[in-house]
Design a protein around this motif. Structure first.
Motif, mmCIF file in Angstrom:
data_model
loop_
_atom_site.group_PDB
_atom_site.id
_atom_site.type_symbol
_atom_site.label_atom_id
_atom_site.label_comp_id
_atom_site.label_asym_id
_atom_site.label_seq_id
_atom_site.Cartn_x
_atom_site.Cartn_y
_atom_site.Cartn_z
ATOM 1 N N LYS A 29 0.811 -1.221 0.000
ATOM 2 C CA LYS A 29 0.000 0.000 0.000
ATOM 3 C C LYS A 29 0.850 1.280 0.000
ATOM 4 O O LYS A 29 0.320 2.381 -0.073
ATOM 5 N N GLU A 75 -6.378 -6.846 6.954
ATOM 6 C CA GLU A 75 -7.697 -6.430 6.464
ATOM 7 C C GLU A 75 -7.946 -4.951 6.772
ATOM 8 O O GLU A 75 -8.494 -4.214 5.943
ATOM 9 N N ASP A 78 -6.058 -2.871 4.301
ATOM 10 C CA ASP A 78 -6.706 -2.895 2.989
ATOM 11 C C ASP A 78 -7.916 -1.967 2.946
ATOM 12 O O ASP A 78 -8.182 -1.316 1.930
ATOM 13 N N GLU A 79 -8.646 -1.886 4.050
ATOM 14 C CA GLU A 79 -9.861 -1.068 4.085
ATOM 15 C C GLU A 79 -9.552 0.416 4.289
ATOM 16 O O GLU A 79 -10.213 1.280 3.705
ATOM 17 N N TRP A 81 -6.482 2.115 3.755
ATOM 18 C CA TRP A 81 -5.690 2.690 2.676
ATOM 19 C C TRP A 81 -6.137 2.054 1.356
ATOM 20 O O TRP A 81 -5.460 1.187 0.794
ATOM 21 N N ASN A 82 -7.299 2.475 0.911
ATOM 22 C CA ASN A 82 -7.936 1.828 -0.249
ATOM 23 C C ASN A 82 -7.652 2.553 -1.561
ATOM 24 O O ASN A 82 -8.358 2.362 -2.548
ATOM 25 N N ASN A 83 -6.609 3.402 -1.555
ATOM 26 C CA ASN A 83 -6.247 4.124 -2.787
ATOM 27 C C ASN A 83 -5.431 3.254 -3.729
ATOM 28 O O ASN A 83 -5.260 3.581 -4.900
ATOM 29 N N PRO A 86 -6.809 -3.398 -4.210
ATOM 30 C CA PRO A 86 -7.228 -4.139 -3.018
ATOM 31 C C PRO A 86 -6.480 -5.450 -2.858
ATOM 32 O O PRO A 86 -6.086 -6.082 -3.832
ATOM 33 N N SER A 90 -12.944 -8.967 -4.754
ATOM 34 C CA SER A 90 -14.224 -8.272 -4.578
ATOM 35 C C SER A 90 -15.378 -9.256 -4.421
ATOM 36 O O SER A 90 -16.377 -8.952 -3.762
#
Length: 224
Positions: A29, A75, A78-79, A81-83, A86, A90
């Motif tokens: 990320k 998790e 991931d949620e 820093w979702n820029n 992923p 999905s």
């Protein structure tokens, strides 16, 4: 990366496969963070205060708020820093499946692997059989895909690849050859390292981990 003013601290121990997965996720990320190495035989007050239930690493502290347990931390990363791309699929079923296998790694695989270098006799033989069976089950889940989730590094890959740093110890004390037993899984591990800087720059060298395991065995009275 973390926004200006954000404080991200990781309490960790260099050889921890659970800590490694958090470091890989942070690298994926592009998050800048402060790393604080922990002495697990003399735990810091910050670690004890941040994880009073389990008193274990890793702990991610984000703006003063601690998050514990490596899978939960990944998790969270991931949620929040979702820029970036992923880490989880999905599709709800695929996400549940990834979580299931990560849980399998944490419980069944990790424990049987630990027994390879901490036990002797019948218990050791049982652990060896179980460990190789776990590898073959994971290889079956991988199938012919480049990564567990498909074409790119994802949650389950990040959950499992840190264990590769321990494979010199597993192979030595388990008396088996990873590449021979599970060639597809072995190729996956090499691919994770070759094609993902987040992995190659995070995983310690196998001999360093092996030396750590040898010292542990001496402490346990298993080696002279």
């Amino acid at each position: 990366m973390a926004e200006q003013g954000e404080e991200v601290i990781l309490l960790d121990f260099w050889a921890s496969m659970f800590g490694m997965r958090v470091r890989i996720a942070l690298a994926e990320k592009g998050i800048r963070y402060e790393y604080r190495e922990q002495d697990l035989r003399n735990k810091s007050q910050l670690l004890l205060d941040s994880n009073p239930v389990h008193k274990k690493i890793p702990v991610l502290i984000h703006n003063g708020k601690p998050i514990c347990e490596s899978s939960i931390i990944v998790e969270y990363i991931d949620e929040v820093w979702n820029n970036k791309a992923p880490l989880f699929p999905s599709d709800c079923y695929a996400k549940a499946r990834a979580r299931f296998w990560a849980d399998f790694v944490d419980k069944k695989f990790y424990l049987s692997g630990r027994k390879l270098y901490t036990t002797k006799g019948e218990e050791h033989e049982a652990a060896r059989s179980e460990f190789i069976e776990c590898l073959k089950l994971l290889e079956g889940e991988l199938g012919d895909k480049p990564y567990f989730g498909g074409e790119s590094l994802g949650f389950l890959d990040i959950s499992f690849i840190p264990f590769y740093a321990w494979f010199q110890a597993y192979e030595t004390y388990g008396n088996f050859n990873f590449e021979h037993e599970c060639p597809k899984l072995f190729a996956w591990a090499k691919r994770c390292i070759r094609d993902n800087e987040s992995v190659s720059k995070t995983l310690p060298e196998m001999p360093k981990v092996f030396d750590f395991v040898q010292h542990m065995r001496k402490r346990f009275g298993l080696d002279d």
